[in-house]
Design a protein around this motif. Structure first.
Motif: not given
Length: 533
Positions: A219-241
């Motif tokens: 899981t740490p090996i696969l998790g590195l991929v998830g970390l990169v995806l989180l940085v570039f592809l996940c937004p931080n929407p306004p609460r209640g958007a």
């Protein structure tokens, strides 16, 4: 124009259209002091449609959630190897899960507080980095350092607490209505799917390499991929958007005010108690059932006892496959039932949860006693028991999102996680192990007594299942009122009854003045148009 949903600053700016909080005199969870009394001419638009980026974000969050639960149950998949490697008893082995869950639940309130006030994406990135580092380090522990393994398992809980607390609230801010239910279902299906894959990858890694520690490196090996995806592809929407065309809702309240609000939301309180019973039940079963099945094979003379690693991991493979299958089927079935009956029966969701909990009880009883005679029959009843329990995961998450206001959802997630794990699966694996050791000590010379002692200790689980079902049934009496309260607060309905007067905040007072000035100006123009020339 596509609504703006991404905020990149460390602390979210207080600039949305609706701003509510304890400082303004507004009280969440009731029909008192609706926003309509302050902005009577405000126009409430329909929810913003999801964008392609929203669906990409869901995919990233689901992938990380999958790894989250894979990592959590790889230990259970190789538990027999760990017990042999460190020469530890059942109760000591149960401490591995207890230490992890304790750190997880103790830090969840902190991340809930931060998640309602600061940039959620940054918090998840930091937590995921800690999780991957400590999970990889735990695979380097030697045979004389069991204490270090427990310490590192505790540190893994830091990262997982940050993610599990915040990720569902982001989904709640990207989607609404039926689409939210579907997305929450997909997200929570990865709890049992990830758990099942944890058994499979853990046992498979140990079998292929001959070293159980490789199970903790996948899981740490696969998790590195998830970390990169989180940085570039996940937004931080306004609460209640999702409910406010991307503009969001903010709140300025103390943590004590948040807790008071949650305690007054009765459907949330009772469903949290139900979640606690569910966590106790599933935590004990998930940790011990593969080992229980392995001992059942030995008791029936189908397999030799494991005296030296690597141990036979067949039961972990099969149990993992059953968990994945029932997770997908149960999660989809629970959401389908919810969407089918929620409009007709307003309290359908807690009813589904109660039926799932109580319906699993006879299956668990038969599972525990059938293992002495028939392994195939045992797996059949494990399948139906897990299927019924899996009805709950997505439905429970949806309940929290629609009975809690957007600005307090992360805190609500955190409190539910803390209570559920503290009184649930933080102690249940250890408690089952202690009971098993006590029963085994009463007759240590009898062969296969380790199987029977674990069997009798697992009887605790069905009784907890009945209690959990009762908690969900009580929640049915309050959920409709609590859900409507949140909807009225966000929409600001004009027919909201008024209570004692209060002192509005400066921001809302200014908005009221602006609305009145605009109305007066429009009235003046209208009068001028009809003046005789």
């Amino acid at each position: 124009m596509e609504p703006k949903r991404s905020v990149s600053s460390p602390q979210d700016p207080p600039a949305p259209r609706w701003s509510v909080g304890s400082g303004s005199g507004l009280h969440y969870g009731s029909f008192v002091n609706s926003l309509s009394s302050l902005t009577p001419n405000a126009v409430v638009s329909s929810p913003a449609p999801p964008t392609r980026r929203d669906y990409v974000a869901i995919a990233v969050l689901c992938y990380i959630n999958l790894l989250n639960y894979m990592e959590r149950y790889t230990i259970a998949g190789v538990l027999s190897n760990i017990q042999t490697f460190f020469d530890i008893s059942d109760s000591t082995a149960g401490l591995l899960q207890t230490v992890f869950i304790c750190s997880f639940l103790l830090l969840a309130p902190l991340f809930g507080y931060l998640g309602d006030r600061y940039n959620r994406k940054y918090i998840m990135i930091g937590g995921l980095s800690v999780w991957l580092t400590t999970a990889a380090a735990s695979s380097l522990v030697t045979g004389s350092q069991f204490w270090l393994l427990m310490l590192l398992r505790g540190l893994v809980g830091i990262g997982e607490a940050s993610y599990s607390t915040i990720a569902p609230t982001i989904i709640g801010d990207l989607f609404t209505g039926g689409k939210r239910s579907v997305m929450i279902c997909i997200f929570y299906i990865f709890i049992p799917v990830g758990s099942g894959l944890g058994y499979i990858t853990g046992a498979g890694s140990a079998a292929l390499t001959g070293d159980w520690r490789w199970a903790l490196r996948i899981t740490p090996i696969l998790g590195l991929v998830g970390l990169v995806l989180l940085v570039f592809l996940c937004p931080n929407p306004p609460r209640g958007a999702a409910e406010t065309l991307g503009e969001g809702v903010t709140g300025q309240s103390s943590y004590l005010d948040d807790i008071k609000y949650l305690l007054k939301t009765k459907s949330y309180v009772w469903s949290t108690l139900g979640v606690t019973a569910l966590a106790f039940l599933t935590g004990a079963l998930a940790f011990w059932l593969p080992t229980f099945l392995s001992r059942a094979h030995v008791a029936q003379g189908l397999r030799e006892p494991c005296l030296k690693e690597p141990c036979d991991s067949t039961d972990s493979f099969i149990f993992g496959a059953v968990t994945v299958t029932t997770g997908i089927l149960g999660g989809a079935l629970g959401t389908t039932l919810s969407r089918q009956f929620r409009e007709k029966v307003s309290n359908a969701d807690p009813i589904i949860c109660a039926v799932g909990m109580i319906g699993s009880v006879p299956c668990l009883f038969i599972t525990i006693f059938a293992a002495s005679a028939s392994i195939p029959a045992t797996y059949v009843f494990i399948f139906f028991g897990e299927l019924l329990l899996s009805l709950n995961w997505a439905v429970l998450a949806d309940i929290l999102l629609y009975v809690i206001v957007p600005t307090r959802r992360a805190t609500a997630e955190a409190v539910q996680i803390t209570v559920g794990h503290l009184l649930g699966d933080a102690g249940s694996p250890y408690l089952v192990g202690v009971i098993s050791d006590a029963i085994q000590a009463s007759n240590p010379e009898t062969s296969n007594w380790s199987f029977h002692s674990l069997k009798y200790s697992l009887l605790l689980c069905p009784f907890v299942g009945v209690i959990g079902g009762v908690f969900f049934f009580v929640a049915t009496f309050y959920i409709t009122e609590d859900r409507e309260a949140v909807q009225r607060l966000i929409k600001g309905d004009d027919d909201t009854p008024q209570a004692a007067p209060f002192e509005p905040s400066l921001e809302l007072e200014n908005k009221k003045d602006e609305v009145e000035k605009s109305a007066d100006a429009a009235k003046g123009v209208e009068n001028k148009m009809y003046e005789p020339t």
